[in-house]
Design a protein around this motif. Structure first.
Motif, PDB file in Angstrom:
ATOM      1  N   LYS A 245       0.818  -1.212   0.000  1.00 54.86           N
ATOM      2  CA  LYS A 245       0.000   0.000   0.000  1.00 54.86           C
ATOM      3  C   LYS A 245       0.853   1.263   0.000  1.00 54.86           C
ATOM      4  O   LYS A 245       0.331   2.368  -0.113  1.00 54.86           O
ATOM      5  N   SER A 246       2.171   1.104   0.075  1.00 60.58           N
ATOM      6  CA  SER A 246       3.071   2.252   0.167  1.00 60.58           C
ATOM      7  C   SER A 246       3.286   2.910  -1.199  1.00 60.58           C
ATOM      8  O   SER A 246       3.635   2.244  -2.180  1.00 60.58           O
ATOM      9  N   LYS A 247       3.100   4.209  -1.260  1.00 57.18           N
ATOM     10  CA  LYS A 247       3.350   4.948  -2.502  1.00 57.18           C
ATOM     11  C   LYS A 247       4.838   4.926  -2.859  1.00 57.18           C
ATOM     12  O   LYS A 247       5.208   4.877  -4.038  1.00 57.18           O
ATOM     13  N   ALA A 248       5.686   4.974  -1.825  1.00 56.32           N
ATOM     14  CA  ALA A 248       7.130   4.966  -2.069  1.00 56.32           C
ATOM     15  C   ALA A 248       7.568   3.661  -2.726  1.00 56.32           C
ATOM     16  O   ALA A 248       8.429   3.650  -3.615  1.00 56.32           O
ATOM     17  N   VAL A 249       6.964   2.548  -2.301  1.00 54.16           N
ATOM     18  CA  VAL A 249       7.302   1.253  -2.885  1.00 54.16           C
ATOM     19  C   VAL A 249       6.937   1.226  -4.357  1.00 54.16           C
ATOM     20  O   VAL A 249       7.729   0.782  -5.205  1.00 54.16           O
ATOM     21  N   TRP A 253       9.204   0.883  -7.630  1.00 55.93           N
ATOM     22  CA  TRP A 253       8.936  -0.183  -8.591  1.00 55.93           C
ATOM     23  C   TRP A 253       8.887   0.375 -10.010  1.00 55.93           C
ATOM     24  O   TRP A 253       9.451  -0.211 -10.945  1.00 55.93           O
ATOM     25  N   ASN A 254       8.206   1.515 -10.191  1.00 58.82           N
ATOM     26  CA  ASN A 254       8.118   2.129 -11.521  1.00 58.82           C
ATOM     27  C   ASN A 254       9.487   2.581 -12.022  1.00 58.82           C
ATOM     28  O   ASN A 254       9.820   2.419 -13.206  1.00 58.82           O
ATOM     29  N   GLU A 255      10.286   3.144 -11.112  1.00 54.66           N
ATOM     30  CA  GLU A 255      11.632   3.571 -11.495  1.00 54.66           C
ATOM     31  C   GLU A 255      12.472   2.381 -11.930  1.00 54.66           C
ATOM     32  O   GLU A 255      13.175   2.429 -12.934  1.00 54.66           O
ATOM     33  N   VAL A 258      11.411   1.034 -15.506  1.00 55.78           N
ATOM     34  CA  VAL A 258      11.937   1.826 -16.622  1.00 55.78           C
ATOM     35  C   VAL A 258      13.441   1.619 -16.771  1.00 55.78           C
ATOM     36  O   VAL A 258      13.959   1.407 -17.882  1.00 55.78           O
ATOM     37  N   ALA A 259      14.168   1.665 -15.634  1.00 56.48           N
ATOM     38  CA  ALA A 259      15.625   1.516 -15.693  1.00 56.48           C
ATOM     39  C   ALA A 259      16.025   0.127 -16.180  1.00 56.48           C
ATOM     40  O   ALA A 259      16.937  -0.023 -16.995  1.00 56.48           O
ATOM     41  N   THR A 260      15.315  -0.896 -15.687  1.00 59.68           N
ATOM     42  CA  THR A 260      15.642  -2.269 -16.078  1.00 59.68           C
ATOM     43  C   THR A 260      15.300  -2.515 -17.539  1.00 59.68           C
ATOM     44  O   THR A 260      16.023  -3.229 -18.249  1.00 59.68           O
ATOM     45  N   TRP A 261      14.207  -1.948 -17.999  1.00 59.06           N
ATOM     46  CA  TRP A 261      13.832  -2.127 -19.408  1.00 59.06           C
ATOM     47  C   TRP A 261      14.912  -1.559 -20.318  1.00 59.06           C
ATOM     48  O   TRP A 261      15.333  -2.217 -21.283  1.00 59.06           O
ATOM     49  N   SER A 262      15.359  -0.336 -20.045  1.00 56.27           N
ATOM     50  CA  SER A 262      16.382   0.280 -20.903  1.00 56.27           C
ATOM     51  C   SER A 262      17.702  -0.471 -20.795  1.00 56.27           C
ATOM     52  O   SER A 262      18.400  -0.687 -21.786  1.00 56.27           O
ATOM     53  N   GLU A 263      18.053  -0.891 -19.565  1.00 63.01           N
ATOM     54  CA  GLU A 263      19.298  -1.636 -19.368  1.00 63.01           C
ATOM     55  C   GLU A 263      19.254  -2.971 -20.103  1.00 63.01           C
ATOM     56  O   GLU A 263      20.227  -3.368 -20.766  1.00 63.01           O
ATOM     57  N   SER A 264      18.117  -3.675 -20.007  1.00 61.75           N
ATOM     58  CA  SER A 264      17.988  -4.974 -20.671  1.00 61.75           C
ATOM     59  C   SER A 264      17.995  -4.817 -22.184  1.00 61.75           C
ATOM     60  O   SER A 264      18.537  -5.666 -22.906  1.00 61.75           O
ATOM     61  N   PHE A 265      17.394  -3.754 -22.658  1.00 60.90           N
ATOM     62  CA  PHE A 265      17.361  -3.517 -24.105  1.00 60.90           C
ATOM     63  C   PHE A 265      18.775  -3.413 -24.664  1.00 60.90           C
ATOM     64  O   PHE A 265      19.111  -4.047 -25.667  1.00 60.90           O
ATOM     65  N   PHE A 266      19.616  -2.630 -23.988  1.00 58.36           N
ATOM     66  CA  PHE A 266      20.991  -2.480 -24.456  1.00 58.36           C
ATOM     67  C   PHE A 266      21.785  -3.770 -24.260  1.00 58.36           C
ATOM     68  O   PHE A 266      22.545  -4.187 -25.137  1.00 58.36           O
ATOM     69  N   SER A 267      21.610  -4.418 -23.111  1.00 57.08           N
ATOM     70  CA  SER A 267      22.408  -5.604 -22.807  1.00 57.08           C
ATOM     71  C   SER A 267      22.096  -6.760 -23.745  1.00 57.08           C
ATOM     72  O   SER A 267      22.996  -7.453 -24.218  1.00 57.08           O
ATOM     73  N   ARG A 323      17.489   9.150  -2.328  1.00 60.62           N
ATOM     74  CA  ARG A 323      16.642   9.637  -3.427  1.00 60.62           C
ATOM     75  C   ARG A 323      17.482  10.274  -4.536  1.00 60.62           C
ATOM     76  O   ARG A 323      17.304   9.981  -5.720  1.00 60.62           O
ATOM     77  N   ILE A 324      18.395  11.157  -4.134  1.00 54.46           N
ATOM     78  CA  ILE A 324      19.181  11.892  -5.125  1.00 54.46           C
ATOM     79  C   ILE A 324      20.126  10.966  -5.887  1.00 54.46           C
ATOM     80  O   ILE A 324      20.163  10.956  -7.124  1.00 54.46           O
ATOM     81  N   CYS A 325      20.900  10.179  -5.128  1.00 50.43           N
ATOM     82  CA  CYS A 325      21.897   9.328  -5.781  1.00 50.43           C
ATOM     83  C   CYS A 325      21.244   8.248  -6.620  1.00 50.43           C
ATOM     84  O   CYS A 325      21.706   7.942  -7.736  1.00 50.43           O
ATOM     85  N   PHE A 326      20.179   7.649  -6.115  1.00 50.31           N
ATOM     86  CA  PHE A 326      19.555   6.556  -6.871  1.00 50.31           C
ATOM     87  C   PHE A 326      18.814   7.078  -8.076  1.00 50.31           C
ATOM     88  O   PHE A 326      18.928   6.532  -9.184  1.00 50.31           O
ATOM     89  N   THR A 327      18.072   8.177  -7.904  1.00 51.18           N
ATOM     90  CA  THR A 327      17.247   8.658  -9.006  1.00 51.18           C
ATOM     91  C   THR A 327      18.072   9.293 -10.114  1.00 51.18           C
ATOM     92  O   THR A 327      17.881   8.991 -11.292  1.00 51.18           O
ATOM     93  N   PHE A 328      19.019  10.140  -9.743  1.00 48.04           N
ATOM     94  CA  PHE A 328      19.753  10.881 -10.760  1.00 48.04           C
ATOM     95  C   PHE A 328      21.014  10.161 -11.239  1.00 48.04           C
ATOM     96  O   PHE A 328      21.186   9.936 -12.439  1.00 48.04           O
ATOM     97  N   ILE A 329      21.872   9.793 -10.303  1.00 49.15           N
ATOM     98  CA  ILE A 329      23.142   9.187 -10.709  1.00 49.15           C
ATOM     99  C   ILE A 329      22.923   7.813 -11.330  1.00 49.15           C
ATOM    100  O   ILE A 329      23.480   7.480 -12.376  1.00 49.15           O
ATOM    101  N   ASN A 330      22.096   6.981 -10.694  1.00 54.65           N
ATOM    102  CA  ASN A 330      21.891   5.629 -11.209  1.00 54.65           C
ATOM    103  C   ASN A 330      21.248   5.655 -12.593  1.00 54.65           C
ATOM    104  O   ASN A 330      21.689   4.959 -13.506  1.00 54.65           O
TER     105      ASN A 330
END
Length: 333
Positions: A245-249, A253-255, A258-267, A323-330
């Protein structure tokens, strides 16, 4: 309590990070080695015998749809990664991580055999490989948490997990070179064999917690036991209802989606694209496909040191640092 004196490379927690770094590189190398191998498996080979040039037919005549199914089969198993949390609770993070690496390596070594049996046999094995790697990735955090202090945890996790970028960055050229001078089977034998060897070293040297380790200095053991907030999670009860029920979770999950889809596409797809569209030889494909991973490796290592700096200086709270390091740098990587 002051950190143990002496050279850093003699301290056990840094050995844990080093082995985890290599393991992450091998895990992602075994995830992506098929991307290079499938080019060799489905392409005609030109062999020169004396003054005569002979064209050998491809070993597998798969359609584009079949190639897509084969490349995606790993991800079917990887979706079960949360199951690794249950194994971690039962066996400990270090043990679960080692088992994930070992099983992935074993299935990789047996890949040529599965290929010769039947396509569906290989799809099942590749899916199981995704399950085993999911266990390793899930248990990694618990393994590092047990062997790190709050002050150096981000660095150890960041440096260790950056091994995946180095693994892909170096693995693509390595796999391309092996396939060029040997054949696609050698790619699986070599990468899987190295991974099995590493898992044996991991089990021989690393324990689930410093308290269980008799191969480290007494000074470092006391330091980690006093400073580390690590505690066994075997009896921990997870609030699943609140989690779902957590919005943060769901934002996380959405982040990740998207990140895994793009990473898998290239890999998974980049080597085939380079071959089909630009008709580049397999050795050069490996070097070209590795280029994006250079920036990923740099971003991960830089982000881990930046995270510790911002948190230890009190510039940002741990939550905001994450939040900053994971969202932007990753995702920039």
């Amino acid at each position: 309590m002051e950190p143990p004196s002496g050279k850093f490379y003699l301290q056990k927690r840094y050995l844990v990070a080093l082995l985890a770094f290599i393991a992450w590189g091998l895990l992602f190398l075994m995830r992506t080695n098929l991307s290079i191998s499938i080019v060799d498996m489905t392409s005609n080979r030109t062999v020169t015998v004396g003054n005569e040039t002979i064209t050998q037919a491809a070993e597998f005549d798969w359609s584009s749809k079949e190639k897509g199914v084969i490349l995606s089969s790993f991800s079917w198993g990887f979706t079960t990664a949360p199951l690794g949390a249950f194994l971690t609770r039962r066996c400990g993070g270090v043990s679960a991580f080692g088992m994930g690496v070992a099983l992935t390596g074993l299935l990789t070594v047996l890949t040529p055999l599965f290929m010769k049996c039947h396509l569906y046999v290989y799809l099942a094995a590749r899916t199981l490989e995704g399950v085993s790697e999911g266990i390793a990735v899930t248990s990694f955090v618990e393994a590092i948490r047990a062997w790190s202090t709050p002050k150096d945890r981000s660095r150890l996790m960041g440096v260790s997990s950056s091994g995946y970028a180095f693994g892909v960055m170096l693995g693509y050229p390595l796999c391309g070179t092996i396939a060029h001078y040997m054949d696609w089977k050698g790619v699986f034998y070599i990468t899987g064999g190295i991974s099995i060897t590493l898992s044996l070293i991991w089990f021989a040297l690393i324990r689930n917690s410093p308290g269980e380790d008799n191969l480290m200095s007494l000074q470092e053991k006391k330091y980690l036991q006093q400073v580390n907030t690590y505690a066994s999670r075997k009896n921990l009860v997870y609030p699943w209802k609140q989690i779902f029920k957590s919005k943060a979770v769901w934002a996380y999950w959405n982040e990740r989606f998207v990140a895994t889809w793009s990473e898998s596409f290239f890999s998974f797809s980049l080597p085939l694209y380079i071959k089909d569209i630009h008709d580049v030889n397999i050795q050069d494909i490996g070097f070209i496909a590795a280029m994006p991973q250079i920036f990923t490796a740099v971003a991960l290592i830089y982000g881990s040191f930046l995270a510790d700096f911002l948190r230890n200086r009190g510039i940002l709270s741990p939550s905001n640092v994450s939040r900053i390091c994971f969202t932007f740098i990753n995702n920039m990587s």
